[in-house]
Design a protein around this motif. Sequence first.
Motif, mmCIF file in Angstrom:
data_model
loop_
_atom_site.group_PDB
_atom_site.id
_atom_site.type_symbol
_atom_site.label_atom_id
_atom_site.label_comp_id
_atom_site.label_asym_id
_atom_site.label_seq_id
_atom_site.Cartn_x
_atom_site.Cartn_y
_atom_site.Cartn_z
ATOM 1 N N VAL A 106 0.841 -1.204 0.000
ATOM 2 C CA VAL A 106 0.000 0.000 0.000
ATOM 3 C C VAL A 106 0.873 1.250 0.000
ATOM 4 C CG1 VAL A 106 -1.956 -1.074 1.202
ATOM 5 C CG2 VAL A 106 -0.179 0.060 2.549
ATOM 6 N N ASP A 107 0.260 2.377 -0.353
ATOM 7 C CA ASP A 107 0.943 3.668 -0.290
ATOM 8 C C ASP A 107 1.027 4.059 1.188
ATOM 9 O OD1 ASP A 107 1.721 6.289 -0.256
ATOM 10 O OD2 ASP A 107 0.370 6.936 -1.866
ATOM 11 N N GLY A 108 2.206 3.967 1.732
ATOM 12 C CA GLY A 108 2.401 4.231 3.163
ATOM 13 C C GLY A 108 2.381 5.708 3.518
ATOM 14 N N ASN A 109 2.167 6.574 2.539
ATOM 15 C CA ASN A 109 2.004 8.001 2.849
ATOM 16 C C ASN A 109 0.531 8.393 2.812
ATOM 17 O OD1 ASN A 109 4.799 8.344 3.004
ATOM 18 N ND2 ASN A 109 4.912 8.457 0.763
ATOM 19 N N ASP A 110 -0.317 7.402 2.598
ATOM 20 C CA ASP A 110 -1.764 7.645 2.546
ATOM 21 C C ASP A 110 -2.396 6.919 3.735
ATOM 22 O OD1 ASP A 110 -4.471 7.613 2.090
ATOM 23 O OD2 ASP A 110 -4.311 7.110 -0.035
ATOM 24 N N VAL A 111 -2.689 7.684 4.769
ATOM 25 C CA VAL A 111 -3.132 7.065 6.026
ATOM 26 C C VAL A 111 -4.439 6.290 5.850
ATOM 27 C CG1 VAL A 111 -4.384 9.089 6.963
ATOM 28 C CG2 VAL A 111 -3.302 7.458 8.519
ATOM 29 N N SER A 115 20.714 12.400 -2.550
ATOM 30 C CA SER A 115 20.932 13.667 -3.244
ATOM 31 C C SER A 115 19.947 14.728 -2.756
ATOM 32 C CB SER A 115 20.760 13.467 -4.742
ATOM 33 O OG SER A 115 19.397 13.211 -5.020
ATOM 34 N N GLU A 116 20.286 15.977 -2.982
ATOM 35 C CA GLU A 116 19.392 17.075 -2.600
ATOM 36 C C GLU A 116 18.086 16.991 -3.387
ATOM 37 O OE1 GLU A 116 19.682 18.925 0.093
ATOM 38 O OE2 GLU A 116 21.536 17.776 0.399
ATOM 39 N N GLU A 117 18.182 16.528 -4.645
ATOM 40 C CA GLU A 117 16.956 16.399 -5.475
ATOM 41 C C GLU A 117 16.018 15.373 -4.840
ATOM 42 O OE1 GLU A 117 20.167 15.823 -7.448
ATOM 43 O OE2 GLU A 117 20.066 17.968 -7.049
ATOM 44 N N GLU A 118 16.607 14.262 -4.389
ATOM 45 C CA GLU A 118 15.787 13.218 -3.763
ATOM 46 C C GLU A 118 15.113 13.764 -2.502
ATOM 47 O OE1 GLU A 118 17.919 9.541 -3.078
ATOM 48 O OE2 GLU A 118 16.286 8.706 -1.886
ATOM 49 N N LYS A 119 15.871 14.501 -1.710
ATOM 50 C CA LYS A 119 15.306 15.021 -0.453
ATOM 51 C C LYS A 119 14.240 16.089 -0.717
ATOM 52 C CE LYS A 119 19.634 14.253 1.892
ATOM 53 N NZ LYS A 119 20.790 14.871 2.529
ATOM 54 N N ALA A 120 14.428 16.837 -1.799
ATOM 55 C CA ALA A 120 13.460 17.899 -2.120
ATOM 56 C C ALA A 120 12.079 17.324 -2.444
ATOM 57 C CB ALA A 120 13.979 18.729 -3.290
ATOM 58 N N GLU A 121 12.046 16.053 -2.827
ATOM 59 C CA GLU A 121 10.781 15.396 -3.172
ATOM 60 C C GLU A 121 9.941 15.022 -1.941
ATOM 61 O OE1 GLU A 121 9.240 14.194 -6.201
ATOM 62 O OE2 GLU A 121 10.412 15.969 -6.741
ATOM 63 N N PHE A 122 10.596 14.904 -0.786
ATOM 64 C CA PHE A 122 9.901 14.342 0.386
ATOM 65 C C PHE A 122 8.593 15.077 0.698
ATOM 66 C CE2 PHE A 122 14.152 12.764 2.370
ATOM 67 C CZ PHE A 122 14.198 11.756 1.419
ATOM 68 N N ARG A 123 8.697 16.408 0.789
ATOM 69 C CA ARG A 123 7.535 17.198 1.232
ATOM 70 C C ARG A 123 6.297 16.976 0.367
ATOM 71 N NH1 ARG A 123 8.309 20.344 5.734
ATOM 72 N NH2 ARG A 123 6.121 20.094 6.223
ATOM 73 N N ALA A 124 6.536 16.721 -0.925
ATOM 74 C CA ALA A 124 5.404 16.529 -1.843
ATOM 75 C C ALA A 124 4.577 15.297 -1.445
ATOM 76 C CB ALA A 124 5.915 16.373 -3.263
ATOM 77 N N HIS A 125 5.165 14.423 -0.620
ATOM 78 C CA HIS A 125 4.452 13.198 -0.220
ATOM 79 C C HIS A 125 4.049 13.241 1.252
ATOM 80 C CE1 HIS A 125 5.495 11.338 -4.033
ATOM 81 N NE2 HIS A 125 6.669 11.919 -3.886
ATOM 82 N N CYS A 126 3.995 14.440 1.813
ATOM 83 C CA CYS A 126 3.735 14.560 3.262
ATOM 84 C C CYS A 126 2.381 13.941 3.635
ATOM 85 C CB CYS A 126 3.759 16.025 3.675
ATOM 86 S SG CYS A 126 3.363 16.223 5.413
#
Length: 325
Positions: A207-212, A255-266
């Motif tokens: 499952v999508d673990g960012n979707d409660v 990478s910084e690019e990878e980390k920059a993506e995190f917030r979009a999946h909050c």
Amino acid sequence: MPELTEELIMRLYRNMYTIRRFEETVSELAGMAMIPGFMVHLSVGQEAVATGVCAALREDDYIVSTHRGHGHLIAKGAATDKMMAEIMGKETGYCRGRGGSMHITSVEAGGLGANGIVGAGLVIAPGAALSARMRGTDQVTVCFFGDGASNQGTFHEGLNLAATWNLGVVFVCENNGYGYSTPQRLHQSIGRISQRAAAYDIPGLTVDGNDVLEVYHAASWAVERARKGEGPALLEAVTLRWMGHYVDDDDDYRSEEEKAEFRAHCPVERLEREAVEGGLLSTSQLERIRSEVDEEVERARSFAEESEEPSPEDDPRLVFSGGEL
Ligand SMILES: Cc1ncc(C[n+]2csc(CCOP(=O)(O)OP(=O)(O)O)c2C)c(N)n1
Ligand SMILES: [Mg+2]
């Protein structure tokens, strides 16, 4: 499937936001050298997994946790003040300050331990489920573990035993894509860890673990079948770890690019959006929850800061059962 009520959405939101604020506060305290030791593992970004899974559990069900266990315990209903005190090594903590972050637990809340040994919980959980069967209860045990832990021998032993004895365990693999600094593609040949369920003839689901809500629905299904005696299941919840592996990790392998993506999946912001757009909660309800939680976590922090340090004279009594030496 369980109904999505206003009360449930509020509970899920409060829980995820509590984990987020609690861990941001722990991170701040660690940065100020106010936490003994350096092995503090945070689950910021992963809140939907602990929250969605534990919302499907009863108070008397069990969880077996990992080295990254604060969120699991909060979601299972432990008190944030006693947790903060434990992490700060204070006498008022759940384990009287002797366990700290990596061995934090609350037996009253159904926690059977966080664990510094990767994969250890996988063989503890079937034992808890066997105990429920022998006592004639329908309690379910959830076993949280990471993608890295899914390569340990204990993964195979635990799933094999639970499947063979048809035990009431829900195995929840929190796949955050890394085992410390090693990305999943370099530590295992499969992409979906849930595929491994086939080897034990039990259901496996990713499952999508960012979707409660998705986590909650999948967990409710797995918990219900375990409770009815239909045996174990393997859930893989794909998520992201926003912070370093532990608080002093400089996280230079991503990478910084990878980390920059995190917030979009909050996961927290996602539920906020879905709740407001779906007309389930108003922005003012969400704001009220956030301010109540902010206050709760502040109170937990003050409680912990003002609490006594443990006294070394007590230690022998806490090591051996039966009280005095
Ligand atoms: C048996 C064992 N081997 C190695 C370690 C060192 N170690 C601590 S955490 C970790 C990575 C675990 O990765 P994963 O299971 O994916 O959990 P995550 O840290 O991503 O939550 C390792 C190798 C350990 N604590 N125990
Ligand atoms: Mg991992």
